[in-house]
Design an enzyme around this catalytic site. Structure first.
Site, PDB file in Angstrom:
ATOM      1  CG  HIS A 155      12.550  -1.203  -3.999  1.00 42.36           C
ATOM      2  ND1 HIS A 155      11.232  -1.300  -4.387  1.00 42.36           N
ATOM      3  CD2 HIS A 155      13.277  -1.093  -5.137  1.00 42.36           C
ATOM      4  CE1 HIS A 155      11.168  -1.246  -5.701  1.00 42.36           C
ATOM      5  NE2 HIS A 155      12.394  -1.115  -6.183  1.00 42.36           N
TER       6      HIS A 155
ATOM      7  NE  ARG B 244      -3.666  -0.161   0.172  1.00 36.06           N
ATOM      8  CZ  ARG B 244      -4.423  -0.017  -0.915  1.00 36.06           C
ATOM      9  NH1 ARG B 244      -4.396  -0.928  -1.867  1.00 36.06           N
ATOM     10  NH2 ARG B 244      -5.181   1.042  -1.063  1.00 36.06           N
TER      11      ARG B 244
HETATM   12  C1  GRF Z   1      10.216  -8.423  -1.179  1.00 39.48           C
HETATM   13  O1  GRF Z   1      10.817  -8.653  -2.406  1.00 39.48           O
HETATM   14  C2  GRF Z   1      10.325  -6.973  -0.806  1.00 39.48           C
HETATM   15  O2  GRF Z   1      11.496  -6.388  -1.269  1.00 39.48           O
HETATM   16  C3  GRF Z   1       9.135  -6.374  -1.507  1.00 39.48           C
HETATM   17  O3  GRF Z   1       8.127  -7.336  -1.364  1.00 39.48           O
HETATM   18  C4  GRF Z   1       8.707  -8.624  -1.223  1.00 39.48           C
HETATM   19  C5  GRF Z   1       8.177  -9.218   0.046  1.00 39.48           C
HETATM   20  O4  GRF Z   1       8.550 -10.545   0.226  1.00 39.48           O
HETATM   21  N1  GRF Z   1       8.854  -5.069  -0.968  1.00 39.48           N
HETATM   22  P1  GRF Z   1       8.215 -11.303   1.574  1.00 39.48           P
HETATM   23  O5  GRF Z   1       6.714 -11.150   1.823  1.00 39.48           O
HETATM   24  O6  GRF Z   1       9.018 -10.684   2.675  1.00 39.48           O
HETATM   25  O7  GRF Z   1       8.577 -12.736   1.329  1.00 39.48           O
END
Ligand code: GRF
Length: 218
Positions: free
Chosen positions: A112, A94
């Protein structure tokens, strides 16, 4: 009840980063504990991960709020009630408003899956593949009003292989996410981060093993 500082983790999905944070906390590698896991999706697997570790969870479904601000106000209320000193976004899908940001200035981190400022927004690994870069990676940064634009705390680099798909590259990046997110949290909770403009200085970060892995030839 532990008196270690409380971290609130916000997510929307699988929660592998949450798991890395919980594991680091349980191993004593970060001086804090996850005291709330909050999801905007009731079926997020991250909620089950939290429950398995006895961590309180909450679901705040954005679809039941009439505005982004009203949703954010509810998030703020839940996080404040948990006593969290740090908020970690970990796959929280979000875009937040100033209502959320101003409640926790320089206390919200995000991860990220790209080497910012390249490839912000969604599908970082796919964007990197399409562009043709030889290296990508991941970034932990403070949240600000932009999309993936806040001051950078830690980054890790991964190579892009000739035969990579979005999935294989994302998996290689994710492994590094699990390594650097706990590192950033540790630096924050140990009071070792100072923000000046865009730059974040990390006091004695080199004492953390593998803080900045380098190409041995450089
Ligand atoms: C990760 O790649 C993070 O960088 C991005 O969303 C993904 C989340 O993965 N913002 P998880 O739910 O922690 O496995």
């Amino acid at each position: 009840m532990s008196d270690r500082p409380v971290i609130a983790v916000l997510l929307s999905g699988g929660g592998s980063n949450l798991q890395a944070i919980i594991d680091a906390s349980e191993r004593g590698e970060i001086p804090g504990r996850v005291g709330l896991v909050l999801s905007n999706k009731a079926d997020a697997y991250g909620l089950a991960r939290a429950a398995m570790h006895g961590i309180p969870t909450a679901v705040v479904d954005h679809k039941t709020y009439e505005s982004r601000e009203a949703f954010d106000a509810k998030l703020v209320e839940a996080i404040r009630a948990s006593g969290a000193v740090l908020v970690c976004l970990a796959g929280f899908m979000r875009v937040v408003t100033p209502v959320f940001l101003r409640a926790f200035p320089f206390r919200i981190l995000n991860i990220h899956p790209a080497l910012l400022p390249s490839f912000p927004g969604t599908h970082g690994p796919a964007q990197a593949l399409r562009y043709g870069v030889r290296f990508s990676g991941c970034t932990v940064h403070f949240l600000d009003e932009g999309v993936d634009t806040g001051p950078i705390i830690v980054q890790a680099v991964v190579p892009v292989h000739e035969d990579d798909t979005e999935e294989t590259l994302a998996a290689r990046i994710l492994k590094e996410e699990h390594r650097i997110y706990p590192m950033a949290i540790r630096l924050f909770l140990e009071g070792r981060l100072t923000v000046e403009g865009r730059r974040v200085s990390t006091k004695d970060a080199e004492s953390i093993p593998d803080f900045s892995r380098r190409n041995p030839d450089v």
